[in-house]
Design a protein around this motif. Structure first.
Motif, PDB file in Angstrom:
ATOM      1  N   THR A 191      -0.593 -10.093  -6.898  1.00  0.00           N
ATOM      2  CA  THR A 191       0.080  -9.006  -6.197  1.00  0.00           C
ATOM      3  C   THR A 191      -0.879  -7.817  -6.164  1.00  0.00           C
ATOM      4  OG1 THR A 191       2.165  -9.779  -7.137  1.00  0.00           O
ATOM      5  CG2 THR A 191       2.164  -7.585  -6.133  1.00  0.00           C
ATOM      6  N   VAL A 192      -0.954  -7.125  -5.030  1.00  0.00           N
ATOM      7  CA  VAL A 192      -1.864  -5.987  -4.898  1.00  0.00           C
ATOM      8  C   VAL A 192      -1.065  -4.726  -4.586  1.00  0.00           C
ATOM      9  CG1 VAL A 192      -3.819  -4.999  -3.649  1.00  0.00           C
ATOM     10  CG2 VAL A 192      -3.774  -7.449  -4.127  1.00  0.00           C
ATOM     11  N   PHE A 193      -1.403  -3.656  -5.311  1.00  0.00           N
ATOM     12  CA  PHE A 193      -0.790  -2.332  -5.132  1.00  0.00           C
ATOM     13  C   PHE A 193      -1.935  -1.368  -4.857  1.00  0.00           C
ATOM     14  CE2 PHE A 193       0.807   1.738  -6.593  1.00  0.00           C
ATOM     15  CZ  PHE A 193       2.163   1.749  -6.289  1.00  0.00           C
ATOM     16  N   LEU A 194      -2.056  -0.928  -3.609  1.00  0.00           N
ATOM     17  CA  LEU A 194      -3.204  -0.131  -3.162  1.00  0.00           C
ATOM     18  C   LEU A 194      -2.786   1.293  -2.835  1.00  0.00           C
ATOM     19  CD1 LEU A 194      -6.175   0.119  -1.946  1.00  0.00           C
ATOM     20  CD2 LEU A 194      -5.136  -0.562   0.225  1.00  0.00           C
ATOM     21  N   ILE A 195      -3.534   2.253  -3.380  1.00  0.00           N
ATOM     22  CA  ILE A 195      -3.410   3.658  -2.993  1.00  0.00           C
ATOM     23  C   ILE A 195      -4.521   3.958  -1.999  1.00  0.00           C
ATOM     24  CG2 ILE A 195      -3.483   6.050  -3.783  1.00  0.00           C
ATOM     25  CD1 ILE A 195      -1.097   4.527  -4.875  1.00  0.00           C
ATOM     26  N   THR A 196      -4.185   4.536  -0.847  1.00  0.00           N
ATOM     27  CA  THR A 196      -5.210   4.846   0.145  1.00  0.00           C
ATOM     28  C   THR A 196      -4.810   6.066   0.969  1.00  0.00           C
ATOM     29  OG1 THR A 196      -6.477   3.993   2.033  1.00  0.00           O
ATOM     30  CG2 THR A 196      -4.210   3.214   1.809  1.00  0.00           C
ATOM     31  N   HIS A 197      -5.826   6.804   1.448  1.00  0.00           N
ATOM     32  CA  HIS A 197      -5.603   7.885   2.408  1.00  0.00           C
ATOM     33  C   HIS A 197      -5.715   7.376   3.842  1.00  0.00           C
ATOM     34  CE1 HIS A 197      -6.306  10.699  -0.991  1.00  0.00           C
ATOM     35  NE2 HIS A 197      -5.567  11.511  -0.266  1.00  0.00           N
ATOM     36  N   SER A 198      -6.262   6.182   4.016  1.00  0.00           N
ATOM     37  CA  SER A 198      -6.570   5.664   5.343  1.00  0.00           C
ATOM     38  C   SER A 198      -5.381   4.901   5.918  1.00  0.00           C
ATOM     39  CB  SER A 198      -7.793   4.737   5.276  1.00  0.00           C
ATOM     40  OG  SER A 198      -7.964   4.054   6.501  1.00  0.00           O
ATOM     41  N   SER A 218       0.834  -1.202   0.000  1.00  0.00           N
ATOM     42  CA  SER A 218       0.000   0.000   0.000  1.00  0.00           C
ATOM     43  C   SER A 218       0.866   1.248   0.000  1.00  0.00           C
ATOM     44  CB  SER A 218      -0.926   0.031   1.226  1.00  0.00           C
ATOM     45  OG  SER A 218      -1.879  -1.000   1.170  1.00  0.00           O
ATOM     46  N   VAL A 219       0.303   2.318  -0.529  1.00  0.00           N
ATOM     47  CA  VAL A 219       0.972   3.619  -0.558  1.00  0.00           C
ATOM     48  C   VAL A 219       0.102   4.630   0.167  1.00  0.00           C
ATOM     49  CG1 VAL A 219       1.880   5.466  -2.015  1.00  0.00           C
ATOM     50  CG2 VAL A 219       2.079   3.088  -2.760  1.00  0.00           C
ATOM     51  N   VAL A 220       0.687   5.336   1.135  1.00  0.00           N
ATOM     52  CA  VAL A 220       0.009   6.424   1.825  1.00  0.00           C
ATOM     53  C   VAL A 220       0.858   7.686   1.688  1.00  0.00           C
ATOM     54  CG1 VAL A 220      -1.154   4.905   3.481  1.00  0.00           C
ATOM     55  CG2 VAL A 220       1.087   5.860   4.054  1.00  0.00           C
ATOM     56  N   GLY A 221       0.206   8.822   1.834  1.00  0.00           N
ATOM     57  CA  GLY A 221       0.929  10.082   1.729  1.00  0.00           C
ATOM     58  C   GLY A 221      -0.041  11.240   1.806  1.00  0.00           C
ATOM     59  N   PRO A 222       0.456  12.460   2.002  1.00  0.00           N
ATOM     60  CA  PRO A 222      -0.428  13.630   2.085  1.00  0.00           C
ATOM     61  C   PRO A 222      -1.113  13.904   0.748  1.00  0.00           C
ATOM     62  CG  PRO A 222       1.872  14.306   2.004  1.00  0.00           C
ATOM     63  CD  PRO A 222       1.876  12.815   2.145  1.00  0.00           C
ATOM     64  N   SER A 223      -2.198  14.630   0.794  1.00  0.00           N
ATOM     65  CA  SER A 223      -2.922  14.991  -0.426  1.00  0.00           C
ATOM     66  C   SER A 223      -1.990  15.730  -1.383  1.00  0.00           C
ATOM     67  CB  SER A 223      -4.121  15.884  -0.092  1.00  0.00           C
ATOM     68  OG  SER A 223      -5.068  15.171   0.673  1.00  0.00           O
ATOM     69  N   LEU A 280      -5.223  -0.763  -7.175  1.00  0.00           N
ATOM     70  CA  LEU A 280      -6.449  -0.249  -6.556  1.00  0.00           C
ATOM     71  C   LEU A 280      -6.221   1.193  -6.122  1.00  0.00           C
ATOM     72  CD1 LEU A 280      -7.182  -3.323  -4.247  1.00  0.00           C
ATOM     73  CD2 LEU A 280      -8.277  -2.833  -6.434  1.00  0.00           C
ATOM     74  N   ASP A 281      -7.025   2.115  -6.653  1.00  0.00           N
ATOM     75  CA  ASP A 281      -6.905   3.532  -6.305  1.00  0.00           C
ATOM     76  C   ASP A 281      -8.082   3.936  -5.430  1.00  0.00           C
ATOM     77  OD1 ASP A 281      -6.248   6.163  -6.109  1.00  0.00           O
ATOM     78  OD2 ASP A 281      -6.415   6.637  -8.239  1.00  0.00           O
ATOM     79  N   GLU A 282      -7.876   3.935  -4.106  1.00  0.00           N
ATOM     80  CA  GLU A 282      -8.924   4.319  -3.151  1.00  0.00           C
ATOM     81  C   GLU A 282     -10.256   3.612  -3.453  1.00  0.00           C
ATOM     82  OE1 GLU A 282      -9.101   6.210  -0.465  1.00  0.00           O
ATOM     83  OE2 GLU A 282      -7.142   7.173  -0.407  1.00  0.00           O
ATOM     84  N   PRO A 283     -10.281   2.291  -3.582  1.00  0.00           N
ATOM     85  CA  PRO A 283     -11.528   1.628  -3.993  1.00  0.00           C
ATOM     86  C   PRO A 283     -12.654   1.753  -2.987  1.00  0.00           C
ATOM     87  CG  PRO A 283      -9.934   0.003  -3.254  1.00  0.00           C
ATOM     88  CD  PRO A 283      -9.204   1.324  -3.307  1.00  0.00           C
TER      89      PRO A 283
END
Length: 266
Positions: free
Chosen positions: A194-201, A43-48, A165-168
């Motif tokens: 393999t899963v690559f997820l973008i999330t704000h959470s 997963s990838v997290v980061g500021p807006s 997955l982009d913020e699904p």
């Protein structure tokens, strides 16, 4: 890392958007490096505004990096979605005029697959995402979470080896997101993708991931890679584990200053 286990490789990847209407060029991302292991949940997290979605577009082949290279299973990624990569975005991409079954079958029919073979893929996939009994329903008859599961099913029937997955679950409440996370983990284990997820959470990232990439404020680079050390057979009950709090605490410790910097426009 064993190089034979590396499925996705990024080296020196940078994205700069050109100047438009008297605005200066925007350095959105990079340079960054990443080796994604076959079968892991990353997963990838980061500021807006740090370039998370830009990064996913580059990995998906929907955009080209300004500099650097991206390879998937040893082949360059550039200009189109490579075979073996599936993408699910936050927006509901279901076709309202098609039934659940026909939505799931759409890409396979477009590829010319025989109806018998389509059914052999669609039926078990709908069952896996809990939509088999809704096969004849239409998207308007489904809840938001069910429609998102349909979008995931539409991608899974193509049998991707890398699922982006982009913020699904971004539009769902926290409790539903945790339960949807359980379902996503079940699908990950079932498919071995393999899963690559973008999330704000941060909670979502901490629950789901084997590793978490923490990005800086723009231009986004990885400032930390967090190995959660969770067992593969995990679910949302792990949020009560003291180690879960330590993971989310580490993520926030890294992100707080970067988020303040992003808010200040720096």
């Amino acid at each position: 890392m064993n190089t034979s286990s590396v499925q996705l490789c990024l080296r020196g990847v940078t994205r700069v958007f050109p100047a438009v209407e008297q605005q200066k060029p925007l350095h959105a991302l990079g340079p960054l490096d990443l080796d994604l292991r076959r079968g892991e949940f990353f997963s990838v997290v980061g500021p807006s505004g740090c370039g998370k979605s830009t990064l996913l577009d580059l990995v998906a082949g929907l955009a080209r990096p300004t500099a650097g290279t991206i390879t998937f299973e040893g082949r360059p990624v550039a200009g189109e979605v490579p075979d073996g990569i599936g993408v699910v975005f936050q927006e509901d991409a279901s076709f309202p005029w098609l039934s659940v079954y026909d939505n799931a079958a759409f890409a396979l029919r477009r590829a010319g697959m025989a109806e018998k073979d389509i059914r052999e893929r669609v039926d078990p996939t709908l069952a896996a995402v809990g939509l088999q009994s809704f096969a004849g329903a239409y998207p308007a008859q489904l809840s938001g979470g069910m429609r998102q599961r349909l979008c995931i099913a539409r991608t899974l029937v193509t049998r991707p080896r890398l699922l982006l997955l982009d913020e699904p679950f971004g539009a769902l409440d926290q409790q539903t997101r945790l339960l949807m996370g359980d379902e996503l983990l079940d699908l990950w284990r079932l498919t071995d993708a393999t899963v690559f997820l973008i999330t704000h959470s941060l909670d979502e990232a901490a629950l789901l991931s084997d590793r978490i990439g923490v990005m800086s404020a723009r231009p986004g680079v990885f400032i930390d890679l967090v190995d959660t050390a969770w067992p593969r057979e995990r679910d949302s009950r792990i949020v009560s584990d003291p180690a879960f709090g330590r993971v989310t605490g580490r993520l926030w410790e890294m992100l707080r200053g970067q988020s303040l910097k992003a808010l200040a426009g720096g």
